[in-house]
Write a protein that holds these residues in place. Structure first.
Motif, PDB file in Angstrom:
ATOM      1  N   ARG A  84       0.838  -1.194   0.000  1.00 41.80           N
ATOM      2  CA  ARG A  84       0.000   0.000   0.000  1.00 41.80           C
ATOM      3  C   ARG A  84       0.873   1.244   0.000  1.00 41.80           C
ATOM      4  NH1 ARG A  84       0.036   2.450   5.024  1.00 41.80           N
ATOM      5  NH2 ARG A  84      -1.538   3.892   4.290  1.00 41.80           N
ATOM      6  N   LEU A  85       0.294   2.350  -0.460  1.00 43.33           N
ATOM      7  CA  LEU A  85       0.977   3.640  -0.396  1.00 43.33           C
ATOM      8  C   LEU A  85      -0.075   4.738  -0.270  1.00 43.33           C
ATOM      9  CD1 LEU A  85       2.126   4.936  -3.887  1.00 43.33           C
ATOM     10  CD2 LEU A  85       0.556   3.043  -3.622  1.00 43.33           C
ATOM     11  N   ASP A  86       0.343   5.841   0.315  1.00 46.86           N
ATOM     12  CA  ASP A  86      -0.551   6.984   0.485  1.00 46.86           C
ATOM     13  C   ASP A  86      -0.231   8.108  -0.492  1.00 46.86           C
ATOM     14  OD1 ASP A  86      -2.056   6.200   3.041  1.00 46.86           O
ATOM     15  OD2 ASP A  86       0.041   5.937   3.610  1.00 46.86           O
ATOM     16  N   VAL A  87       1.051   8.239  -0.845  1.00 45.54           N
ATOM     17  CA  VAL A  87       1.473   9.326  -1.723  1.00 45.54           C
ATOM     18  C   VAL A  87       2.469   8.801  -2.752  1.00 45.54           C
ATOM     19  CG1 VAL A  87       2.582  11.596  -1.865  1.00 45.54           C
ATOM     20  CG2 VAL A  87       1.208  11.012   0.149  1.00 45.54           C
ATOM     21  N   LEU A  88       2.237   9.177  -4.006  1.00 46.41           N
ATOM     22  CA  LEU A  88       3.202   8.940  -5.073  1.00 46.41           C
ATOM     23  C   LEU A  88       3.685  10.302  -5.558  1.00 46.41           C
ATOM     24  CD1 LEU A  88       4.683   7.255  -7.219  1.00 46.41           C
ATOM     25  CD2 LEU A  88       2.601   7.390  -8.625  1.00 46.41           C
ATOM     26  N   PHE A  89       4.980  10.541  -5.455  1.00 43.81           N
ATOM     27  CA  PHE A  89       5.558  11.818  -5.853  1.00 43.81           C
ATOM     28  C   PHE A  89       6.511  11.574  -7.016  1.00 43.81           C
ATOM     29  CE2 PHE A  89       8.391  15.596  -4.348  1.00 43.81           C
ATOM     30  CZ  PHE A  89       7.896  16.381  -5.383  1.00 43.81           C
ATOM     31  N   ASN A  90       6.106  12.000  -8.212  1.00 46.28           N
ATOM     32  CA  ASN A  90       6.919  11.856  -9.418  1.00 46.28           C
ATOM     33  C   ASN A  90       7.798  13.090  -9.587  1.00 46.28           C
ATOM     34  OD1 ASN A  90       5.938   9.294 -10.516  1.00 46.28           O
ATOM     35  ND2 ASN A  90       3.987  10.365 -10.813  1.00 46.28           N
ATOM     36  N   VAL A  91       9.096  12.925  -9.355  1.00 47.80           N
ATOM     37  CA  VAL A  91      10.019  14.053  -9.393  1.00 47.80           C
ATOM     38  C   VAL A  91      10.968  13.998 -10.594  1.00 47.80           C
ATOM     39  CG1 VAL A  91      11.588  15.451  -7.983  1.00 47.80           C
ATOM     40  CG2 VAL A  91      10.026  13.856  -6.867  1.00 47.80           C
ATOM     41  N   ALA A  92      11.209  12.805 -11.103  1.00 51.11           N
ATOM     42  CA  ALA A  92      12.241  12.615 -12.118  1.00 51.11           C
ATOM     43  C   ALA A  92      12.025  13.517 -13.329  1.00 51.11           C
ATOM     44  CB  ALA A  92      12.272  11.152 -12.567  1.00 51.11           C
ATOM     45  N   GLY A  93      13.099  14.163 -13.774  1.00 52.26           N
ATOM     46  CA  GLY A  93      13.004  15.045 -14.932  1.00 52.26           C
ATOM     47  C   GLY A  93      14.375  15.414 -15.452  1.00 52.26           C
ATOM     48  N   PHE A  94      14.392  15.943 -16.676  1.00 53.64           N
ATOM     49  CA  PHE A  94      15.643  16.318 -17.327  1.00 53.64           C
ATOM     50  C   PHE A  94      15.367  17.480 -18.269  1.00 53.64           C
ATOM     51  CE2 PHE A  94      18.320  15.892 -21.171  1.00 53.64           C
ATOM     52  CZ  PHE A  94      19.580  16.037 -20.603  1.00 53.64           C
ATOM     53  N   VAL A  95      16.243  18.481 -18.235  1.00 55.17           N
ATOM     54  CA  VAL A  95      16.122  19.626 -19.137  1.00 55.17           C
ATOM     55  C   VAL A  95      17.338  19.633 -20.048  1.00 55.17           C
ATOM     56  CG1 VAL A  95      15.945  22.124 -19.357  1.00 55.17           C
ATOM     57  CG2 VAL A  95      14.824  20.964 -17.446  1.00 55.17           C
ATOM     58  N   HIS A  96      17.117  19.477 -21.336  1.00 55.70           N
ATOM     59  CA  HIS A  96      18.222  19.487 -22.298  1.00 55.70           C
ATOM     60  C   HIS A  96      18.655  20.924 -22.547  1.00 55.70           C
ATOM     61  CE1 HIS A  96      20.240  19.264 -26.250  1.00 55.70           C
ATOM     62  NE2 HIS A  96      20.568  18.049 -25.874  1.00 55.70           N
ATOM     63  N   HIS A  97      19.974  21.145 -22.591  1.00 56.50           N
ATOM     64  CA  HIS A  97      20.463  22.500 -22.830  1.00 56.50           C
ATOM     65  C   HIS A  97      20.379  22.825 -24.327  1.00 56.50           C
ATOM     66  CE1 HIS A  97      23.985  19.965 -23.643  1.00 56.50           C
ATOM     67  NE2 HIS A  97      24.337  20.905 -24.504  1.00 56.50           N
ATOM     68  N   GLY A  98      20.267  24.099 -24.638  1.00 56.81           N
ATOM     69  CA  GLY A  98      20.237  24.521 -26.034  1.00 56.81           C
ATOM     70  C   GLY A  98      18.837  24.497 -26.620  1.00 56.81           C
ATOM     71  N   ASN A  99      18.762  24.709 -27.951  1.00 55.64           N
ATOM     72  CA  ASN A  99      17.475  24.760 -28.640  1.00 55.64           C
ATOM     73  C   ASN A  99      17.252  23.487 -29.458  1.00 55.64           C
ATOM     74  OD1 ASN A  99      18.945  25.049 -31.088  1.00 55.64           O
ATOM     75  ND2 ASN A  99      19.047  27.271 -30.774  1.00 55.64           N
ATOM     76  N   ILE A 100      16.208  23.460 -30.262  1.00 55.12           N
ATOM     77  CA  ILE A 100      15.858  22.252 -30.993  1.00 55.12           C
ATOM     78  C   ILE A 100      16.938  21.852 -32.001  1.00 55.12           C
ATOM     79  CG2 ILE A 100      14.595  23.408 -32.878  1.00 55.12           C
ATOM     80  CD1 ILE A 100      12.528  21.082 -32.591  1.00 55.12           C
ATOM     81  N   LEU A 101      17.689  22.812 -32.493  1.00 57.60           N
ATOM     82  CA  LEU A 101      18.764  22.498 -33.436  1.00 57.60           C
ATOM     83  C   LEU A 101      19.931  21.798 -32.746  1.00 57.60           C
ATOM     84  CD1 LEU A 101      18.818  25.757 -35.602  1.00 57.60           C
ATOM     85  CD2 LEU A 101      17.681  23.578 -36.090  1.00 57.60           C
ATOM     86  N   ASP A 102      20.039  21.995 -31.429  1.00 58.39           N
ATOM     87  CA  ASP A 102      21.090  21.323 -30.654  1.00 58.39           C
ATOM     88  C   ASP A 102      20.641  19.962 -30.133  1.00 58.39           C
ATOM     89  OD1 ASP A 102      22.745  23.648 -30.790  1.00 58.39           O
ATOM     90  OD2 ASP A 102      21.514  24.541 -29.205  1.00 58.39           O
ATOM     91  N   CYS A 103      19.355  19.679 -30.292  1.00 63.87           N
ATOM     92  CA  CYS A 103      18.753  18.487 -29.688  1.00 63.87           C
ATOM     93  C   CYS A 103      18.637  17.360 -30.715  1.00 63.87           C
ATOM     94  CB  CYS A 103      17.372  18.841 -29.125  1.00 63.87           C
ATOM     95  SG  CYS A 103      16.545  17.482 -28.295  1.00 63.87           S
ATOM     96  N   GLU A 104      19.392  16.295 -30.507  1.00 65.16           N
ATOM     97  CA  GLU A 104      19.297  15.135 -31.382  1.00 65.16           C
ATOM     98  C   GLU A 104      18.046  14.331 -31.045  1.00 65.16           C
ATOM     99  OE1 GLU A 104      21.273  14.645 -33.861  1.00 65.16           O
ATOM    100  OE2 GLU A 104      22.623  16.308 -33.362  1.00 65.16           O
ATOM    101  N   GLU A 105      17.642  13.462 -31.966  1.00 58.73           N
ATOM    102  CA  GLU A 105      16.428  12.681 -31.751  1.00 58.73           C
ATOM    103  C   GLU A 105      16.534  11.827 -30.486  1.00 58.73           C
ATOM    104  OE1 GLU A 105      13.513   9.560 -34.167  1.00 58.73           O
ATOM    105  OE2 GLU A 105      15.206  10.511 -35.177  1.00 58.73           O
ATOM    106  N   LYS A 106      17.718  11.280 -30.219  1.00 56.85           N
ATOM    107  CA  LYS A 106      17.889  10.460 -29.019  1.00 56.85           C
ATOM    108  C   LYS A 106      17.718  11.302 -27.750  1.00 56.85           C
ATOM    109  CE  LYS A 106      22.964  10.864 -29.046  1.00 56.85           C
ATOM    110  NZ  LYS A 106      23.004  11.845 -27.946  1.00 56.85           N
ATOM    111  N   ASP A 107      18.135  12.578 -27.802  1.00 56.67           N
ATOM    112  CA  ASP A 107      17.954  13.470 -26.661  1.00 56.67           C
ATOM    113  C   ASP A 107      16.476  13.779 -26.442  1.00 56.67           C
ATOM    114  OD1 ASP A 107      20.777  13.725 -26.355  1.00 56.67           O
ATOM    115  OD2 ASP A 107      20.796  15.227 -27.950  1.00 56.67           O
ATOM    116  N   TRP A 108      15.763  14.002 -27.535  1.00 57.04           N
ATOM    117  CA  TRP A 108      14.316  14.240 -27.462  1.00 57.04           C
ATOM    118  C   TRP A 108      13.608  13.028 -26.859  1.00 57.04           C
ATOM    119  CZ3 TRP A 108      10.685  17.988 -28.211  1.00 57.04           C
ATOM    120  CH2 TRP A 108       9.362  17.573 -28.376  1.00 57.04           C
TER     121      TRP A 108
END
Length: 217
Positions: A84-108
């Motif tokens: 059983r659980l009372d609270v689920l807290f989803n914290v995991a996240g990642f912010v890629h640096h740069g703009n879409i031109l710097d972002c490869e498909e694998k990064d997306w």
């Protein structure tokens, strides 16, 4: 045998609650795990960074579980171990640096899997338990990388700053755009999370709660 740190548990706003959270090895996740335990919760802290995560085992009320929240099989196996659980807290996240031109498909793909799909997988795995017990609380943490600029001082932020051509200028730019003249601390965000995890917030549901130092005013 090492003696667990007591973590000064006195107030007990979360006494008896079982809380599962992701990305607990550092930053907001770690601060929240400590704050939850301080208020009397049984905290199951997960992360894929095993070495950093194990540091939390020194604190009373916290147990750890290595978990990659982009892996469906790992989440499903983990959920079967939780009664059983009372609270689920989803914290995991990642912010890629740069703009879409710097972002490869694998990064997306990585960003979408970690920032969005992981929440879907965790909720899908644990929501049935909450429905069966007719109670539960889900808190999802989202990034400031859109219209909200209330930057939080975390290790991941410093990693992104160090990736800039001029880290010193990048840090100065981050500080200049803060309405309060400083960044939020992970501990300040954690205190909000304690409230949201407690019975005190029982009438808050389906809301966006923004902590940004006045940026959105």
């Amino acid at each position: 045998m090492r003696k667990a740190k007591q973590n000064n548990c006195t107030m007990g706003r979360l006494d008896g609650k079982v809380i599962i959270l992701t990305a607990a090895a550092q930053g907001i996740g770690r601060a929240a795990a400590l704050a939850f335990a301080k208020e009397g919760a049984k905290v199951i802290a997960t992360d894929m960074n095993e070495s950093k995560l194990q540091e939390l085992n020194e604190y009373a009320g916290i147990q750890t579980q290595v978990l990659d929240v982009t892996k469906k099989e790992q989440i499903e196996k983990f959920s079967k171990e939780i009664e059983r659980l009372d609270v689920l807290f989803n914290v995991a996240g990642f912010v890629h640096h740069g703009n879409i031109l710097d972002c490869e498909e694998k990064d997306w793909d990585f960003s979408m899997n970690l920032n969005v799909r992981s929440m879907y997988l965790m909720i899908k795995a644990f929501l049935p338990k909450m429905l069966a017990q007719k109670s539960g609380n889900i808190i999802n943490m989202s990034s400031v990388a859109s219209s909200i600029k209330g930057t939080v001082d975390t290790p991941s932020l410093h990693d992104r700053i160090q990736a800039r051509p001029d880290p010193e200028k990048a840090m100065d730019d981050f500080l200049k755009r803060q309405k309060m003249g400083r960044m939020a601390t992970a501990e300040e965000v954690a205190l909000l999370c304690v409230y949201l995890a407690s019975d005190e917030s029982a009438y808050i549901t389906g809301n966006d709660v923004i902590i940004d130092g006045g940026w959105s005013l």
